[in-house]
Design a protein around this motif. Sequence first.
Motif, PDB file in Angstrom:
ATOM      1  N   ALA A  96      47.645  46.070  40.624  1.00  0.00           N
ATOM      2  CA  ALA A  96      47.815  44.700  41.101  1.00  0.00           C
ATOM      3  C   ALA A  96      47.750  43.755  39.904  1.00  0.00           C
ATOM      4  CB  ALA A  96      46.720  44.350  42.106  1.00  0.00           C
ATOM      5  N   HIS A  97      48.370  42.602  40.078  1.00  0.00           N
ATOM      6  CA  HIS A  97      48.268  41.565  39.051  1.00  0.00           C
ATOM      7  C   HIS A  97      48.657  40.219  39.650  1.00  0.00           C
ATOM      8  CE1 HIS A  97      52.719  41.678  37.466  1.00  0.00           C
ATOM      9  NE2 HIS A  97      52.658  41.796  38.765  1.00  0.00           N
ATOM     10  N   ARG A  98      48.438  39.199  38.870  1.00  0.00           N
ATOM     11  CA  ARG A  98      48.888  37.844  39.192  1.00  0.00           C
ATOM     12  C   ARG A  98      49.447  37.251  37.915  1.00  0.00           C
ATOM     13  NH1 ARG A  98      45.557  32.289  39.972  1.00  0.00           N
ATOM     14  NH2 ARG A  98      47.353  31.024  40.587  1.00  0.00           N
ATOM     15  N   TYR A 110      46.680  37.868  44.285  1.00  0.00           N
ATOM     16  CA  TYR A 110      47.283  38.986  43.562  1.00  0.00           C
ATOM     17  C   TYR A 110      48.317  39.710  44.431  1.00  0.00           C
ATOM     18  CZ  TYR A 110      43.354  37.828  40.632  1.00  0.00           C
ATOM     19  OH  TYR A 110      42.457  37.135  39.858  1.00  0.00           O
ATOM     20  N   GLY A 141      50.711  43.780  44.287  1.00  0.00           N
ATOM     21  CA  GLY A 141      50.756  45.061  43.599  1.00  0.00           C
ATOM     22  C   GLY A 141      52.152  45.614  43.413  1.00  0.00           C
ATOM     23  N   ARG A 188      44.076  49.601  39.700  1.00  0.00           N
ATOM     24  CA  ARG A 188      43.261  48.542  39.099  1.00  0.00           C
ATOM     25  C   ARG A 188      43.966  47.196  39.290  1.00  0.00           C
ATOM     26  NH1 ARG A 188      39.848  52.299  38.236  1.00  0.00           N
ATOM     27  NH2 ARG A 188      39.388  53.102  36.193  1.00  0.00           N
ATOM     28  N   ASN A 189      43.193  46.147  39.127  1.00  0.00           N
ATOM     29  CA  ASN A 189      43.731  44.805  39.039  1.00  0.00           C
ATOM     30  C   ASN A 189      43.831  44.509  37.546  1.00  0.00           C
ATOM     31  OD1 ASN A 189      43.791  41.917  38.680  1.00  0.00           O
ATOM     32  ND2 ASN A 189      43.314  41.730  40.858  1.00  0.00           N
ATOM     33  N   ASN A 210      44.570  41.901  35.865  1.00  0.00           N
ATOM     34  CA  ASN A 210      43.939  40.651  35.437  1.00  0.00           C
ATOM     35  C   ASN A 210      42.423  40.768  35.348  1.00  0.00           C
ATOM     36  OD1 ASN A 210      46.415  39.890  37.263  1.00  0.00           O
ATOM     37  ND2 ASN A 210      46.181  38.175  35.838  1.00  0.00           N
TER      38      ASN A 210
END
Length: 134
Positions: A12-14, A37, A39, A80-81, A83
């Motif tokens: 995931a990310h933003r 977020y 993914g 994982r995230n 960020n």
Amino acid sequence: MKVCRRETFNAAHRLFVEGWTDEKNRSVFGKCSNPNYHGHNYILETWVEGAIDPLTGYVFDLGELKEIIRREVSHRFDHRNLNLDCPEFEGKNPTAENIAVVIWNLLRKSLPEHLKLSVRLSETENNWVEYDGH
């Protein structure tokens, strides 16, 4: 000769720039700037290039490459995230471009110097980036 190993990981990310307003981030990054977020199922192609070893017939042992990718990338980023969980992205917007550069740097240190390395990262079935250290 070039050889390739394909691996996948989910993360995931933003996308956002700290200091910009939510409106500005949304105007630049669209739904990728969701504050909660989002993914991707990333596809990573790791390409190594070099001479074929006359004894083994390999450019590089793909089993060994698989283990390097799992150690340096999959175990670090999968589920994982980017960020929040990954110090590699502290101060970096985790765009596909930046993810590819981070991955290239992680893999480069574990491969013999005589091999050329490039990584190709798919974020979606329509969006790919490629990085070879330049």
